[in-house]
Structures are given as C-alpha cells and as structure tokens.
Design an enzyme around this catalytic site. Structure first.
Site, PDB file in Angstrom:
ATOM      1  N   ASP A  62       0.574  -1.289   0.159  1.00  0.00           N
ATOM      2  CA  ASP A  62      -0.064  -0.006   0.140  1.00  0.00           C
ATOM      3  C   ASP A  62       0.975   1.367   0.085  1.00  0.00           C
ATOM      4  O   ASP A  62       1.332   1.952   0.926  1.00  0.00           O
ATOM      5  CB  ASP A  62      -1.313   0.341   1.230  1.00  0.00           C
ATOM      6  CG  ASP A  62      -1.745   1.356   1.171  1.00  0.00           C
ATOM      7  OD1 ASP A  62      -1.397   2.200   0.980  1.00  0.00           O
ATOM      8  OD2 ASP A  62      -2.460   0.826   1.735  1.00  0.00           O
ATOM      9  N   SER A 142       0.765  12.056 -15.958  1.00  0.00           N
ATOM     10  CA  SER A 142      -0.226  11.959 -16.989  1.00  0.00           C
ATOM     11  C   SER A 142      -0.752  13.183 -17.258  1.00  0.00           C
ATOM     12  O   SER A 142       0.031  14.183 -17.808  1.00  0.00           O
ATOM     13  CB  SER A 142      -1.575  11.327 -16.583  1.00  0.00           C
ATOM     14  OG  SER A 142      -2.600  11.727 -17.287  1.00  0.00           O
ATOM     15  N   TYR A 155      -7.431  13.897 -10.123  1.00  0.00           N
ATOM     16  CA  TYR A 155      -6.948  13.362 -10.728  1.00  0.00           C
ATOM     17  C   TYR A 155      -6.130  14.665 -11.800  1.00  0.00           C
ATOM     18  O   TYR A 155      -4.560  14.328 -11.351  1.00  0.00           O
ATOM     19  CB  TYR A 155      -7.791  12.673 -11.818  1.00  0.00           C
ATOM     20  CG  TYR A 155      -6.377  11.532 -12.400  1.00  0.00           C
ATOM     21  CD1 TYR A 155      -6.440  10.994 -12.707  1.00  0.00           C
ATOM     22  CD2 TYR A 155      -6.462  11.837 -14.448  1.00  0.00           C
ATOM     23  CE1 TYR A 155      -4.897   9.877 -13.451  1.00  0.00           C
ATOM     24  CE2 TYR A 155      -5.297  11.403 -14.924  1.00  0.00           C
ATOM     25  CZ  TYR A 155      -5.097  10.136 -14.356  1.00  0.00           C
ATOM     26  OH  TYR A 155      -4.107   9.263 -15.182  1.00  0.00           O
ATOM     27  N   LYS A 159      -2.155  14.803 -10.458  1.00  0.00           N
ATOM     28  CA  LYS A 159      -0.677  14.058 -11.485  1.00  0.00           C
ATOM     29  C   LYS A 159       0.328  15.250 -11.866  1.00  0.00           C
ATOM     30  O   LYS A 159       0.918  15.111 -12.161  1.00  0.00           O
ATOM     31  CB  LYS A 159      -1.553  13.802 -12.805  1.00  0.00           C
ATOM     32  CG  LYS A 159      -2.178  12.836 -12.607  1.00  0.00           C
ATOM     33  CD  LYS A 159      -1.229  11.225 -12.792  1.00  0.00           C
ATOM     34  CE  LYS A 159      -1.844   9.974 -12.233  1.00  0.00           C
ATOM     35  NZ  LYS A 159      -1.075   8.764 -12.087  1.00  0.00           N
TER      36      LYS A 159
END
Length: 251
Positions: A62, A142, A155, A159
């Site tokens: 994790d 990304s 998100y 990123k």
C-alpha cells in the site's frame, strides 16, 4: 539501454501500465520487485515474468503507508540484491464532476496518487543514499497533469503535483547521484480498454491517433533508468502520441 545487474521496484505493477513497465525492465535485464496492493495480481505478473526468463518477485504494498514502503525497499535489497530503480506507477484514474465532488474524494485521490509517490520515493531514496551507489526514480504522471479535463479536478491536481514533486526531488537528490524523472502517458490500452481506438476527444489532437501500449511506456522508463540517461533529470517525457504537443490540426 541494458539494466543487467540492476534491481527495480515497480508500484502498481499487478496490471495495466505497471505490468508493462515491469515487463520492459525485465526484458532489459533488471530484477524486479512487482508490488501491488492486490498481492494475487502481483504474484500473477511476477510469475509471468519468471516464465519468460526474468527475475521477479511479488510484494504486497500500500503505497500510502511509509512502513510498507520501507519494507518493500528492504525486500528489494535482501531478496534481489539491491535497489537501483524505483518506478512510482500506483494510482487511480477515478473521475467525478467538480460540482459533485466531495472533499473526501479529492483527498483520497491525492493521498493515493501524489502522497503515495512521495512516500515511496522517500523510502527508496533513503536506501539509495545509504548505499551510496546513486539510482533512478521514475514517477508516472499523465497528460492530465499538464492540462485539465472534465471530471479530472482531483486526478489532474494529483498528476500535476507529481510533475512538480519530480522537479524538486531532482534538485535535492542530484548530489547523491540519483536522477529523478517523470513519464506522462496519454491514452494507453489496458485490460479495462473497451474500444479499438481512443475517443474522438483524444484522437482529434493526436499526431499518432491510437492507443499506446503499456510496453511503450515501459521502454521510456527503461531509458530513464539506464546509463544512456546520464544528463537528464527533473524532466517529464510524454508517451502520448503527440497529444500534449498538438495545437491546431487543420491546414
């Protein structure tokens, strides 16, 4: 771009892009600790890599837990002989409209994607510094970390944070011989892909209008992890078919 004799940890390697990265590293000669929060997935990928002639071991991790990250680094050293490369790939692509997004959704995604990258990078860098042999850290961002998109408030923030974190780590770790770079994939075909081509929202801005393959992300990682990359640190390489380089396509 050979990595024979090197040892790598890849997070989130139980499927998708992480699996492709682990495969590329093994094909280049590295031994790989295949980590994932899903141990069965890590075991499956490690088994595939061993069946293909590579050296790979599974490990449940994790990435949000500093103790587990430290244990993964210890396992790489004790069971595979070292720690030369860390690839921070684990994360979630979950999306939700901004106006509907609860604070907990935003926090949870940043905790996994960005904080997880920080936690694992710190654990690996401490081992690399103590060993005194330098190393490579490659973070997976990304194209959404370079520009916005609908449903991507959490998100994209996570990123983009990875790109900024990469730059700072590159500065602080250079004196220890550790190069830190980032790969920003575009549309990549994974086990969850249900269409032959990316949607028109992507392809209308892509010089190479197709899905990338996980192994193509992996090959960029191999270069960044190799001796061929010796004067590049703090940078983000797009593996995205030209998506982030595209302006006007007409004409």
């Amino acid at each position: 771009m050979q990595l024979t004799g090197r040892t790598a940890i890849v997070t989130g390697a139980g499927a998708g892009v992480g699996r492709g990265i682990a495969r590329a590293l093994v094909e280049a000669g590295a031994a790989v600790l295949v980590t994932d929060i899903d141990l069965e997935a890590a075991e499956r990928v490690a088994g595939e890599l061993r069946a293909a002639g590579g050296r790979a071991l599974p490990f449940r991790l994790d990435v949000r837990d500093p103790a587990e990250a430290a244990s993964a680094c210890d396992a790489a050293v004790d069971r595979l002989g070292g720690l030369d490369i860390l690839v921070n790939n684990a994360g979630s692509t979950a999306r939700m409209p901004f106006l509907d997004m609860p604070k907990s959704f935003f926090e949870d995604l940043l905790e996994l994607n960005l904080v997880g990258t920080f936690v694992c990078a710190q654990a690996a860098a401490r081992v690399m510094v103590a060993r005194g042999k330098g190393g490579r850290i490659v973070n997976i961002s990304s194209n959404s970390g370079r520009f916005g998109g609908r449903g991507r408030a959490a998100y994209s923030a996570s990123k983009a944070g990875i790109i900024a974190l990469t730059q700072t780590l590159a500065i602080e770790l250079a004196e220890h011989g550790i190069l830190v770079n980032c790969v920003a994939p575009g549309p990549i075909r994974t086990e969850r892909t249900t269409t032959e081509r990316p949607s028109e929202a992507f392809t209308c801005r892509m010089a190479l209008p197709r899905f990338g393959e996980p192994i193509e992300v992996g090959r960029a990682v191999v270069w960044l992890a190799s001796d061929a990359c010796s004067f590049t640190t703090g940078h983000t390489i797009g593996v995205d078919g030209g998506l982030t380089a595209t302006g006007i396509m007409e004409g």
